[in-house]
Motif scaffolding. Structure first.
Motif, PDB file in Angstrom:
ATOM      1  N   ARG A 172      35.885  36.854  35.429  1.00 51.23           N
ATOM      2  CA  ARG A 172      36.448  36.385  36.705  1.00 51.23           C
ATOM      3  C   ARG A 172      36.633  37.539  37.685  1.00 51.23           C
ATOM      4  O   ARG A 172      36.341  37.426  38.877  1.00 51.23           O
ATOM      5  N   GLU A 173      37.139  38.668  37.185  1.00 52.91           N
ATOM      6  CA  GLU A 173      37.340  39.838  38.048  1.00 52.91           C
ATOM      7  C   GLU A 173      36.003  40.348  38.601  1.00 52.91           C
ATOM      8  O   GLU A 173      35.882  40.662  39.789  1.00 52.91           O
ATOM      9  N   LEU A 174      35.001  40.422  37.732  1.00 50.82           N
ATOM     10  CA  LEU A 174      33.695  40.913  38.170  1.00 50.82           C
ATOM     11  C   LEU A 174      33.048  39.952  39.165  1.00 50.82           C
ATOM     12  O   LEU A 174      32.435  40.374  40.146  1.00 50.82           O
ATOM     13  N   ALA A 175      33.185  38.650  38.895  1.00 51.74           N
ATOM     14  CA  ALA A 175      32.637  37.660  39.826  1.00 51.74           C
ATOM     15  C   ALA A 175      33.295  37.788  41.197  1.00 51.74           C
ATOM     16  O   ALA A 175      32.629  37.647  42.241  1.00 51.74           O
ATOM     17  N   GLY A 176      34.593  38.073  41.202  1.00 58.57           N
ATOM     18  CA  GLY A 176      35.302  38.277  42.463  1.00 58.57           C
ATOM     19  C   GLY A 176      34.766  39.474  43.219  1.00 58.57           C
ATOM     20  O   GLY A 176      34.552  39.419  44.440  1.00 58.57           O
TER      21      GLY A 176
END
Length: 724
Positions: free
Chosen positions: A243-247
């Protein structure tokens, strides 16, 4: 019950995957008199529940249960399974990968060892060297893998205790067996299925493994020790990271992503989304370094899900090209590549990680041919009569034609020279050099370098082989990326009979099939670990080699390792993640310089210590700080003499025998003694005590040799057990 009907039952939660799965099903040949239907099961609480729902809804005698990410490649699939079911009424279920013994390892995973399948794991297509098949119509198995299971009898799936997504396939195999039916895997000369499963996590494997063992004690004779229940926490952490990387991706924070990717590529977490982000980050970096500097249009999108959907659209279209399917998307993708909306780097990377062979994709999408600069191929050889012809054939058969082949015969005593001369008469690109005295591989290699006149230089041993498109792909990459001075490929390991032997050589196979890291990370990895690059896969700019110098004559085990470290100080390197090189490892003693024995282990340790000492001594202060800051005793250390102290400690703590000389020299310098005492709390007496500890690790190298031989013996035993 309609005995002329085949029903395809798919548990689905992703429209894009489901539609792709259906596309392949609709292309299957349907026998005269038969019909098919497709049932989409959504929002099931478990795989068993979903499949039971499909079973109840369908009136078909023959049911095919498959994942939404399974693409059936064999157009004659229906005819094949009907033939097997008709031949033996005792066969209740057909799978396409399976195991002849239900043995669950400490991570809760089964040892699938029979069958054939294209299995994409988010990073690459899995090697299938561990899968074995008899050339018979089908092979009985204890359990079949659940990505695709075909049945001719309705046996309820055990949703009563399997309320998740694991082990339903093993359970169904055992339920079939309890009712007296057989479970088989058909012989597949080429895989019948592509399983686009991505990175499979271990979600609740421990829990369901225990449930399975309790329900089927007859199948689990020995209790397997299972690791503590940490998988759930692991999965949740991986999802949070994704989720952090996608953000970051949606915010176009590519510099930050590239830095994170450098750390994560060495770990490759079992999460498909993370792996796809790593692939997309690499594509962006390659596009930035390319001659056009143009980025694929998906990077302009604002939502991660849109980016991912576009990426999968390209992936699925690339698969359609590889599997020779008609598809309106192919022409559209070609237009986007030609206009630069999808970059050549994107196609190159996506093809490499999704396919075992990308030649069809290159011919379809990357046909633009630039000028073909000369490539000098260097082939040092000594007594290579058994293999030199195969090596030369693989060079001369390259699709890249503008080559010169400098074969340096190091005074062979067998018929190698005659065979080389015969090739010279057939092809003027062969330029043999016959040495009068044997001086070993570094001398012969350097003679080849000195005579090379190409813009690029490629290396190959007299017993190694290349796939025909190796040089074409490497030169294309290097021509498009001037900041990269060296390009490697992935490898397959082959034995003396040209058979793939990846499983038997798993350590070196894994080492040579690396992911791409930045130059500093590569330097650190090589110094702290070992050589990670396969020399016969290398293609290097001649100008880089001229700056670094050639092989050091005194090195015979690690001459390549030493050269790569010097190259990394000059330029970036890239690995094409396709197995374009076939690196030979023989079992016959005395056939290879790099074979594992007491002499080579000792020499290896001696050479590595000298190479690392020389590298650390010569590396600039700036680069040492940049590459090894995390390994320093005092990361804040600055200035020539403080960094000399750091380098001495760095070598000492890694058992390098030359570190003693460093400390002796430092302690003779009053300023260095003061630095050691005041900033490191290290006095003369500390050195005296430290200097009694062993540094020279011949004994360690022999211990490694023993462990290697034990592992080799174990792998050999497992191979015999798995060989069908």
């Amino acid at each position: 019950m309609n005995d002329k009907k085949i029903s395809f039952i798919i548990c689905a939660d992703n429209v894009q995957y489901y539609e792709e799965c259906v596309r392949y099903i609709e292309e299957l040949e349907v026998p005269d008199g038969y019909c098919t239907d497709i049932l989409c099961i959504q929002e099931a609480a478990s795989m068993a529940e979903g499949y039971n729902g499909g079973m109840r809804e369908s009136d078909a005698k023959y049911k095919v249960y498959l994942h939404q990410d399974t693409f059936i490649l064999n157009r004659g699939f229906i005819n094949e399974i009907l033939r097997i079911f008709t031949e033996d009424k005792r066969i209740g279920m057909i799978g396409f990968a399976g195991t002849d013994k239900i043995s669950i390892n400490s991570q809760g995973r089964l040892n699938w060892n029979i069958g054939n399948v294209v299995n994409y794991n988010g990073r690459a297509v899995d090697d299938t060297d561990f899968l074995r098949q008899k050339k018979e119509r089908w092979i009985p198995v204890e359990a079949a893998a659940g990505f695709l299971l075909a049945t001719q009898y309705d046996v309820p799936w055990r949703e009563d205790f399997l309320d998740g997504w694991d082990y339903y396939d093993v359970s169904q195999s055992l339920e079939m067996k309890r009712r007296g039916y057989r479970v088989v895997v058909p012989y597949q000369q080429t895989p019948w299925c592509h399983h686009d499963c991505g990175a499979t996590g271990f979600h609740n494997y421990d829990l369901y493994r225990e449930k399975l063992a309790l329900e089927y004690p007859e199948a689990f004779g020995e209790k397997t020790e299972v690791k503590p229940q940490t998988q759930e926490e692991y999965m949740e952490n991986a999802k949070a990271v994704a989720r952090e990387l996608a953000g970051l991706f949606a915010q176009h924070q590519y510099a930050a992503l590239n830095e994170i990717a450098g750390e994560m590529r060495e770990k490759w977490l079992r999460n498909t989304e993370i792996r796809e982000i790593m692939n997309l980050t690499e594509i962006y970096s390659l596009e930035s370094a390319g001659v056009s500097g143009q980025h694929s249009e998906w990077y302009e999108l604002q939502e991660w899900e849109q980016i991912r959907e576009y990426y999968n659209w390209v992936r699925f279209t690339v698969l359609r090209i590889e599997y020779e399917r008609e598809d309106e998307r192919i022409a559209e993708l070609k237009r986007r590549v030609e206009s630069g909306r999808v970059s050549r780097d994107a196609i190159r990377k996506i093809s490499a990680v999704n396919l075992s062979d990308s030649r069809k994709v290159y011919r379809c999408l990357l046909t633009e041919r630039r000028q073909e600069p000369l490539v000098s191929v260097i082939v040092p050889t000594y007594n290579g009569a058994d293999t030199i012809e195969k090596a030369l054939d693989s060079i001369l058969n390259q699709t890249y034609r503008n080559i010169e082949v400098i074969v340096v015969d190091d005074a062979s005593t067998d018929s190698t020279g005659e065979k080389i001369s015969a090739y010279k008469d057939k092809d003027s690109r062969i330029k043999p050099i016959f040495l009068e005295k044997n001086r070993h591989v570094c001398y012969a290699g350097n003679i080849g370098f000195e005579h090379a006149s190409g813009k690029y230089i490629a290396l190959i041993g007299h017993d190694d082989l290349w796939r025909e498109d190796k040089l074409e792909k490497q030169v294309s990459f290097l021509e498009e990326h001037p900041s990269y001075g060296l390009c490697f490929t992935w490898v397959d390991i082959i034995d003396e009979n040209d058979r793939e032997a990846n499983a038997q050589n798993n350590i070196i196979y894994t080492k040579f099939n690396n992911d791409n890291l930045g130059g500093d990370r590569w330097s650190r990895k090589l110094v702290l670990e070992d050589n990670s690059f396969c020399a016969p896969s290398a293609c290097i700019r001649a100008e880089v080699l001229q700056r670094t110098g050639y092989y050091r004559y005194a090195l015979v085990q690690l001459q390549d390792y030493d050269l790569w470290l010097r190259v990394l100080l000059e330029t970036d390197v890239y690995i094409l993640q396709e197995r374009l090189t076939r690196y030979r490892r023989t079992t016959e003693e005395g056939k290879q310089i790099s074979e594992i024995n007491e002499e080579t282990c000792a020499r290896d340790s001696h050479e590595k210590q000298w190479i690392c000492d020389t590298y650390v001594r010569n590396i600039s202060e700036e680069k040492f700080l940049r590459i090894f800051k995390g390994d320093m005793k005092r990361p804040e250390a600055r200035g020539e003499k403080e960094l000399l102290c750091e380098k001495a400690f760095f070598l000492w703590e890694r058992g390098n025998c030359f570190a003693e000389k460093w400390f002796i020299e430092l302690l003779e310098d009053a300023e260095c003694r003061e630095i050691l005492e005041e900033k490191y709390r290290f006095e003369l007496k500390d050195f005296y005590r430290m200097n009694v500890k062993p540094m020279f690790f011949d004994e360690s190298s022999l211990k490694i040799l023993k462990q290697y031989k034990e592992l080799l013996h174990k792998l050999s035993d497992e191979k015999e057990q798995n060989l069908l």
